[in-house]
Design a protein around this motif. Structure first.
Motif, PDB file in Angstrom:
ATOM      1  N   GLN A  98      28.262  40.952  29.807  1.00 48.50           N
ATOM      2  CA  GLN A  98      28.406  40.628  31.225  1.00 48.50           C
ATOM      3  C   GLN A  98      29.859  40.849  31.636  1.00 48.50           C
ATOM      4  O   GLN A  98      30.775  40.355  30.991  1.00 48.50           O
ATOM      5  N   LEU A  99      30.060  41.598  32.720  1.00 48.50           N
ATOM      6  CA  LEU A  99      31.393  41.881  33.219  1.00 48.50           C
ATOM      7  C   LEU A  99      31.466  41.628  34.715  1.00 48.50           C
ATOM      8  O   LEU A  99      30.550  41.997  35.447  1.00 48.50           O
ATOM      9  N   THR A 100      32.562  41.043  35.142  1.00 49.65           N
ATOM     10  CA  THR A 100      32.830  40.961  36.571  1.00 49.65           C
ATOM     11  C   THR A 100      33.327  42.325  37.029  1.00 49.65           C
ATOM     12  O   THR A 100      33.614  43.208  36.205  1.00 49.65           O
ATOM     13  N   LYS A 101      33.470  42.495  38.319  1.00 53.78           N
ATOM     14  CA  LYS A 101      33.991  43.764  38.842  1.00 53.78           C
ATOM     15  C   LYS A 101      35.399  44.015  38.301  1.00 53.78           C
ATOM     16  O   LYS A 101      35.729  45.130  37.895  1.00 53.78           O
ATOM     17  N   ALA A 102      36.233  42.989  38.269  1.00 57.61           N
ATOM     18  CA  ALA A 102      37.596  43.133  37.760  1.00 57.61           C
ATOM     19  C   ALA A 102      37.598  43.460  36.269  1.00 57.61           C
ATOM     20  O   ALA A 102      38.409  44.276  35.799  1.00 57.61           O
ATOM     21  N   GLU A 103      36.710  42.844  35.508  1.00 57.97           N
ATOM     22  CA  GLU A 103      36.626  43.124  34.076  1.00 57.97           C
ATOM     23  C   GLU A 103      36.131  44.550  33.817  1.00 57.97           C
ATOM     24  O   GLU A 103      36.644  45.242  32.942  1.00 57.97           O
ATOM     25  N   ALA A 104      35.163  44.990  34.603  1.00 59.13           N
ATOM     26  CA  ALA A 104      34.678  46.366  34.474  1.00 59.13           C
ATOM     27  C   ALA A 104      35.799  47.355  34.810  1.00 59.13           C
ATOM     28  O   ALA A 104      35.946  48.397  34.147  1.00 59.13           O
ATOM     29  N   SER A 105      36.601  47.022  35.801  1.00 54.98           N
ATOM     30  CA  SER A 105      37.736  47.869  36.167  1.00 54.98           C
ATOM     31  C   SER A 105      38.734  47.954  35.005  1.00 54.98           C
ATOM     32  O   SER A 105      39.263  49.033  34.705  1.00 54.98           O
ATOM     33  N   ARG A 106      38.985  46.838  34.344  1.00 56.64           N
ATOM     34  CA  ARG A 106      39.902  46.835  33.190  1.00 56.64           C
ATOM     35  C   ARG A 106      39.349  47.719  32.068  1.00 56.64           C
ATOM     36  O   ARG A 106      40.085  48.475  31.435  1.00 56.64           O
ATOM     37  N   PHE A 132      33.606  55.619  34.731  1.00 59.58           N
ATOM     38  CA  PHE A 132      32.831  54.591  35.419  1.00 59.58           C
ATOM     39  C   PHE A 132      32.271  53.645  34.365  1.00 59.58           C
ATOM     40  O   PHE A 132      31.898  54.085  33.277  1.00 59.58           O
ATOM     41  N   LEU A 134      29.541  50.379  33.522  1.00 61.89           N
ATOM     42  CA  LEU A 134      28.416  49.567  33.959  1.00 61.89           C
ATOM     43  C   LEU A 134      28.005  48.632  32.839  1.00 61.89           C
ATOM     44  O   LEU A 134      28.329  48.842  31.671  1.00 61.89           O
ATOM     45  N   SER A 135      27.303  47.572  33.221  1.00 60.75           N
ATOM     46  CA  SER A 135      26.884  46.561  32.266  1.00 60.75           C
ATOM     47  C   SER A 135      25.456  46.136  32.535  1.00 60.75           C
ATOM     48  O   SER A 135      25.063  45.974  33.690  1.00 60.75           O
TER      49      SER A 135
END
Length: 184
Positions: A98-106, A132, A134-135
Protein backbone atom coordinates in the motif's frame (compact mmCIF):
# COMPACT_ATOMS: atom_id res chain seq x y z
CA UNK A 1 9.83 20.97 -40.35
CA UNK A 2 12.55 20.38 -42.92
CA UNK A 3 14.09 17.52 -40.90
CA UNK A 4 14.50 14.09 -42.42
CA UNK A 5 13.24 11.86 -39.59
CA UNK A 6 13.59 8.08 -39.69
CA UNK A 7 11.42 5.86 -37.50
CA UNK A 8 12.83 2.52 -36.40
CA UNK A 9 10.80 1.67 -33.34
CA UNK A 10 12.64 1.64 -30.02
CA UNK A 11 16.43 1.93 -30.11
CA UNK A 12 19.11 1.88 -27.41
CA UNK A 13 22.19 3.67 -28.68
CA UNK A 14 23.32 1.68 -31.72
CA UNK A 15 21.20 -1.36 -30.81
CA UNK A 16 17.54 -2.20 -31.21
CA UNK A 17 15.67 -1.28 -28.06
CA UNK A 18 12.76 -3.22 -26.74
CA UNK A 19 10.22 -4.22 -24.13
CA UNK A 20 11.49 -6.02 -21.04
CA UNK A 21 10.14 -7.13 -17.69
CA UNK A 22 11.57 -8.21 -14.36
CA UNK A 23 10.29 -8.91 -10.86
CA UNK A 24 11.35 -9.65 -7.32
CA UNK A 25 9.55 -11.18 -4.34
CA UNK A 26 10.91 -10.78 -0.80
CA UNK A 27 10.68 -13.39 1.95
CA UNK A 28 7.90 -11.30 3.55
CA UNK A 29 5.84 -11.44 0.37
CA UNK A 30 6.57 -7.99 -1.04
CA UNK A 31 6.11 -8.13 -4.80
CA UNK A 32 7.86 -5.68 -7.09
CA UNK A 33 7.66 -5.80 -10.87
CA UNK A 34 8.88 -3.55 -13.65
CA UNK A 35 8.15 -3.27 -17.34
CA UNK A 36 10.32 -1.02 -19.48
CA UNK A 37 10.24 0.16 -23.07
CA UNK A 38 13.84 1.07 -23.80
CA UNK A 39 14.21 3.77 -26.42
CA UNK A 40 17.31 5.51 -25.08
CA UNK A 41 19.82 7.90 -26.57
CA UNK A 42 22.52 6.24 -24.46
CA UNK A 43 23.81 2.70 -24.62
CA UNK A 44 22.83 -0.21 -22.38
CA UNK A 45 26.09 -2.02 -23.22
CA UNK A 46 29.57 -1.02 -22.08
CA UNK A 47 31.31 0.22 -25.26
CA UNK A 48 33.52 -2.40 -26.90
CA UNK A 49 32.11 -5.26 -24.81
CA UNK A 50 29.15 -7.64 -24.60
CA UNK A 51 28.49 -6.56 -21.01
CA UNK A 52 25.43 -4.64 -19.90
CA UNK A 53 25.77 -1.65 -17.61
CA UNK A 54 23.13 -3.41 -15.45
CA UNK A 55 25.31 -6.52 -15.13
CA UNK A 56 25.71 -6.09 -11.37
CA UNK A 57 22.00 -6.78 -10.75
CA UNK A 58 21.54 -9.64 -13.24
CA UNK A 59 19.95 -12.85 -11.95
CA UNK A 60 21.62 -15.92 -13.40
CA UNK A 61 21.98 -15.37 -17.12
CA UNK A 62 18.78 -13.42 -17.78
CA UNK A 63 20.63 -11.10 -20.15
CA UNK A 64 23.67 -13.10 -21.17
CA UNK A 65 25.47 -13.73 -17.89
CA UNK A 66 28.52 -11.66 -18.85
CA UNK A 67 28.86 -10.03 -15.43
CA UNK A 68 30.35 -6.66 -14.64
CA UNK A 69 33.42 -4.99 -16.09
CA UNK A 70 36.11 -2.89 -14.47
CA UNK A 71 36.62 0.27 -16.49
CA UNK A 72 39.94 1.93 -17.14
CA UNK A 73 40.07 5.75 -16.93
CA UNK A 74 40.25 6.03 -20.74
CA UNK A 75 36.99 4.01 -21.03
CA UNK A 76 34.88 6.34 -18.89
CA UNK A 77 34.55 9.17 -21.43
CA UNK A 78 33.37 7.47 -24.59
CA UNK A 79 31.97 8.96 -27.74
CA UNK A 80 28.22 8.91 -28.26
CA UNK A 81 27.32 7.06 -31.42
CA UNK A 82 23.60 7.68 -31.78
CA UNK A 83 22.19 10.50 -33.83
CA UNK A 84 20.32 13.12 -31.84
CA UNK A 85 16.80 11.76 -31.94
CA UNK A 86 13.84 12.03 -29.65
CA UNK A 87 14.09 9.19 -27.15
CA UNK A 88 12.12 8.08 -24.14
CA UNK A 89 12.55 5.11 -21.86
CA UNK A 90 9.21 4.48 -20.20
CA UNK A 91 8.87 2.22 -17.19
CA UNK A 92 6.04 1.06 -14.97
CA UNK A 93 6.79 -0.28 -11.51
CA UNK A 94 4.08 -2.20 -9.67
CA UNK A 95 4.02 -3.45 -6.10
CA UNK A 96 1.57 -5.13 -3.76
CA UNK A 97 2.46 -2.74 -0.91
CA UNK A 98 0.00 0.00 0.00
CA UNK A 99 1.38 3.39 -1.03
CA UNK A 100 0.13 6.92 -0.65
CA UNK A 101 0.50 9.26 -3.60
CA UNK A 102 3.59 10.80 -1.98
CA UNK A 103 5.10 7.37 -1.30
CA UNK A 104 4.45 6.26 -4.88
CA UNK A 105 6.15 9.45 -6.06
CA UNK A 106 9.20 8.63 -3.92
CA UNK A 107 9.38 5.12 -5.43
CA UNK A 108 9.19 6.65 -8.93
CA UNK A 109 12.09 8.96 -8.10
CA UNK A 110 14.17 6.08 -6.77
CA UNK A 111 13.22 3.89 -9.74
CA UNK A 112 14.62 6.54 -12.11
CA UNK A 113 18.02 5.55 -10.73
CA UNK A 114 17.44 2.14 -12.30
CA UNK A 115 17.47 3.85 -15.69
CA UNK A 116 20.75 5.57 -14.84
CA UNK A 117 22.30 2.26 -13.74
CA UNK A 118 21.28 0.55 -16.99
CA UNK A 119 21.78 3.29 -19.62
CA UNK A 120 24.76 5.58 -20.11
CA UNK A 121 24.39 8.41 -20.51
CA UNK A 122 20.90 8.58 -19.07
CA UNK A 123 18.46 11.48 -18.86
CA UNK A 124 20.15 13.41 -21.69
CA UNK A 125 18.53 16.41 -23.42
CA UNK A 126 17.33 13.89 -26.04
CA UNK A 127 15.53 11.64 -23.52
CA UNK A 128 12.11 12.03 -21.92
CA UNK A 129 12.56 9.19 -19.43
CA UNK A 130 9.57 8.47 -17.19
CA UNK A 131 8.68 5.99 -14.46
CA UNK A 132 5.12 5.40 -13.30
CA UNK A 133 4.31 3.54 -10.08
CA UNK A 134 1.18 1.67 -9.12
CA UNK A 135 0.13 -0.47 -6.19
CA UNK A 136 -2.43 -3.18 -5.66
CA UNK A 137 -2.51 -2.29 -1.96
CA UNK A 138 -2.66 -5.95 -0.92
CA UNK A 139 -0.10 -5.56 1.90
CA UNK A 140 0.37 -2.76 4.41
CA UNK A 141 3.66 -0.89 4.14
CA UNK A 142 5.65 -2.03 7.21
CA UNK A 143 6.63 0.57 9.81
CA UNK A 144 8.78 2.57 9.90
CA UNK A 145 7.49 3.62 6.50
CA UNK A 146 10.61 5.57 5.51
CA UNK A 147 12.82 2.51 5.99
CA UNK A 148 10.41 0.32 4.03
CA UNK A 149 10.23 2.91 1.24
CA UNK A 150 14.01 2.98 1.00
CA UNK A 151 14.14 -0.80 0.67
CA UNK A 152 11.25 -0.90 -1.81
CA UNK A 153 12.76 1.90 -3.91
CA UNK A 154 16.09 0.10 -4.10
CA UNK A 155 14.41 -3.13 -5.22
CA UNK A 156 12.28 -1.23 -7.72
CA UNK A 157 15.35 0.50 -9.20
CA UNK A 158 17.06 -2.86 -9.63
CA UNK A 159 13.96 -4.26 -11.33
CA UNK A 160 13.94 -1.29 -13.73
CA UNK A 161 17.63 -1.88 -14.58
CA UNK A 162 16.99 -5.56 -15.21
CA UNK A 163 13.87 -4.89 -17.31
CA UNK A 164 15.82 -2.47 -19.51
CA UNK A 165 18.68 -4.93 -20.09
CA UNK A 166 16.29 -7.84 -20.68
CA UNK A 167 14.32 -5.85 -23.26
CA UNK A 168 17.42 -5.01 -25.28
CA UNK A 169 18.91 -8.49 -24.84
CA UNK A 170 15.82 -10.11 -26.38
CA UNK A 171 15.11 -7.47 -29.06
CA UNK A 172 15.28 -8.51 -32.72
CA UNK A 173 17.09 -6.49 -35.37
CA UNK A 174 15.14 -3.84 -37.25
CA UNK A 175 16.52 -2.00 -40.29
CA UNK A 176 19.80 -0.27 -39.35
CA UNK A 177 19.58 -1.29 -35.70
CA UNK A 178 20.85 -4.79 -34.90
CA UNK A 179 19.42 -6.75 -32.02
CA UNK A 180 21.85 -7.43 -29.18
CA UNK A 181 22.31 -11.10 -30.09
CA UNK A 182 22.97 -10.22 -33.76
CA UNK A 183 25.49 -7.51 -32.88
CA UNK A 184 27.35 -9.65 -30.37
Amino acid sequence: TGHDVKFFGATAGKLKGGLGTSSFVTEEGWQIGAIAVTNSFGSVVVPGTKRFWAGDVEYGEEFGGFGVIRLKPKDIDYQLVSEAMINTTVCVVATNLQLTKAEASRIAIMSQDGIARAVRPAHTPFDGDSVFVLSTGALALPKPAAVSLGRLGNLAGDCVSRAIARGVYHAHSLKDFPGYKTAN
